[in-house]
Design a protein around this motif. Sequence first.
Motif, mmCIF file in Angstrom:
data_model
loop_
_atom_site.group_PDB
_atom_site.id
_atom_site.type_symbol
_atom_site.label_atom_id
_atom_site.label_comp_id
_atom_site.label_asym_id
_atom_site.label_seq_id
_atom_site.Cartn_x
_atom_site.Cartn_y
_atom_site.Cartn_z
ATOM 1 N N UNK A 1 58.372 86.914 22.201
ATOM 2 C CA UNK A 1 58.408 85.425 21.921
ATOM 3 C C UNK A 1 59.197 85.369 20.454
ATOM 4 N N UNK A 2 58.610 86.071 19.274
ATOM 5 C CA UNK A 2 59.102 85.680 18.007
ATOM 6 C C UNK A 2 60.419 85.964 18.052
ATOM 7 N N UNK A 3 61.133 87.083 18.653
ATOM 8 C CA UNK A 3 62.735 87.203 18.894
ATOM 9 C C UNK A 3 63.237 86.118 19.767
ATOM 10 N N UNK A 4 62.821 85.669 20.744
ATOM 11 C CA UNK A 4 63.570 84.794 21.648
ATOM 12 C C UNK A 4 63.381 83.262 21.004
ATOM 13 N N UNK A 5 62.410 82.887 20.612
ATOM 14 C CA UNK A 5 62.317 81.591 20.429
ATOM 15 C C UNK A 5 62.998 81.312 19.095
ATOM 16 N N UNK A 6 63.658 80.217 19.064
ATOM 17 C CA UNK A 6 64.734 79.632 17.994
ATOM 18 C C UNK A 6 64.301 79.460 16.605
ATOM 19 N N UNK A 7 62.726 78.776 16.868
ATOM 20 C CA UNK A 7 62.126 78.377 15.505
ATOM 21 C C UNK A 7 60.694 78.936 15.539
ATOM 22 N N UNK A 8 59.685 78.613 14.460
ATOM 23 C CA UNK A 8 58.768 79.236 14.160
ATOM 24 C C UNK A 8 57.584 78.017 15.087
#
Lengths: 313, 374
Positions: free
Chosen positions: A62-69
């Motif tokens: 998820x941290x790599x795929x998601x565009x934002x925090x």
Amino acid sequence: MTALDPAQSARPASLSALMGDGMSDEQGTSLWRGAFERLSRNPAAIIGTLIVLAFVLVAIFAPLLAPYEPAKSQWIDQVTPSDVPGPSPGHPLGLDPFGSDLLTQLIYGARQSLIIGVVSTAIGLLGGALLGGVAGAFGGRVDTFVMRLVDIMLSIPSLLLAVSVAAVMGPRPGAIMIAIAAAQVPVFARLLRGSMLAQRGQDYVLASFSLGLRRRTVVMSHVVPNSLGPVIVQATLTLATAIIEVAALSYLGLGASDPAIAEWGRMLVKAQDRLQTDPQLMLLPGLCIAVTALGFTLFGEALREALDPKSRR
Amino acid sequence: MAEHDRSAALDSAAGPVRSLLSVRGLEVHFPIKQGLVFDRTVGHVRAVDGVDLEIPQGQTYGLVGESGCGKSTLGRAVLRLEEPTAGEVIFDGEDIAKLKAEPLRKMRRRMQMVFQDPLASLNPRQSVQSLLIEPLRVHGLAVADRAQFGADSSASHLAKVVSMLELVGLPRAALAKYPHEFSGGQRQRIGIARAMILNPDLVIADEPVSALDVSVQAQVINLLERLQDLLGLTYIVIAHDLAVVRHISDTIGVMYLGRLVEEAPSDALYERPLHPYTIALMSAIPIPDPVVEDRRERILLKGDLPSPANPPSGCRFHTRCPFRQPTRCDTDEPALRELTQVAPGRRVACHYAEEILSGEVRVRDADLLIEPVR
């Protein structure tokens, strides 16, 4: 009995040569390997596996795929009571009602669903297997006592049981997992016990006893491994239900209390009052829940078929 | 005692033969439970109801009877896979029925069983290698094998497994395979190998070939006979196929409703059955010669096996017996007695065995007799 050929019984070597045909390959096919081969030929299983795999990968990375925090509400000033900004180049799915990126929230939601689903199913499986295993292994009065206990748990509707457990435990982090697991325990217990009872009546169990194996060895290395098939299938199916139940409990306000953690069920609740103006807020998390549950169900059904001795070719 | 006379007779006939197994007054009753909350016992199914038999070492005892007569339960009770309700099972001087758990477990090495359904009797998740090594792990190699295969346990276990496979006619390649990959006959060979690998003294084969194709039956029977010669085994072969039993057995016991009704050396039994039940059974075997088949007299056996929960009074067979005589048959229970006068060495449980043999007592009802075609 004129067919009896005395010459044959005198020559074990020629006999073994005779029996040798059709056994050229040295490696046997175990039950699980056979099941895997059947799974790989089943289109429903392939689709199910792909969905499950995609879900797990999204959750892990998820941290790599998601565009934002996640859950930062950076764009809260763009959200008005009557309008939530839709898709734009910066936010492919638009914003959520709290001014966070919707895509980011959905991706992190997968993580939450996976953790709760897997952990609660694992707890439910463990508890159920323990109860069912004790009942199935000892039988008699122990069996009667444990199974009546399970019957009582089973007589309470599962969602109601989960809601009561969640309500009693309060807004603790693990509460929702325990609540969902509690509702699953009786199902697993019954399943394993029934499966063990069926296996205990089999000839190979009698054969194990007649070979002089200890009771413990017979139960642990013969009865239990052969009884686990249906339980494992049930676990994959239950994972789908658990993900839906997480959503349901969150929807009822009994889910994880930390609003910073993205969760599909809570996203549904928060989108409720904007259903008319911004339906995507509700449809997208709903779709995620439905597709994930479908993936696990397809996979579980295919696994059931693959492990069923009657479908063995 | 009749038993003593009989074993004495056997001794004189075939030299000194040691009795390996003697069963005395064996009973296995299963409770019938009823009740919603609390079970209460409302009766008993008398599956085995007082059986005496004696099996000399190295011999084969065939047990026949229709399904439900208790022959399988008797076999299991001898191995104590079923708890006997009463009676003694004396195996090589020790009463199996009274052994405690641990000595019994050790004793199991010497008594093995071959099952009817070879697939069901093999754990589907075990490879042949693991199936055959398991008993060796539990008991270790028999003393006789240790000299041959060495003391190093895992290597000698594998060596023993391979030689056992060879003995039952399976290739070494079978080791890594699983039961479902074999044919019925091959599976039964695996089952036999597993029973024999511990070098047992007594093997009980419960319908060893009835689940197999006729073409394979002969092979498996031959294998059992060959192993008997090679390993000096004593067999109890349970079957409903009279031809199979005749071929392999030295002595045959016929069971009806939990009891032995006749016991005789196998050829004598087939030549001249004495108990009415045996007579009816034998006359049901078709003869594959149309001329002989048409000329012989056949006896019809009417009705079903009565319930073993409520066996008939007097002689258990009187409800279906074509030779039934008034009063005595339905009041007095006939004992299994040796016919010392007319047929020494044979035991029959019928009040009128001598009269039937001499022809004084005949089939009472013409309907029960199928006359020869003229």
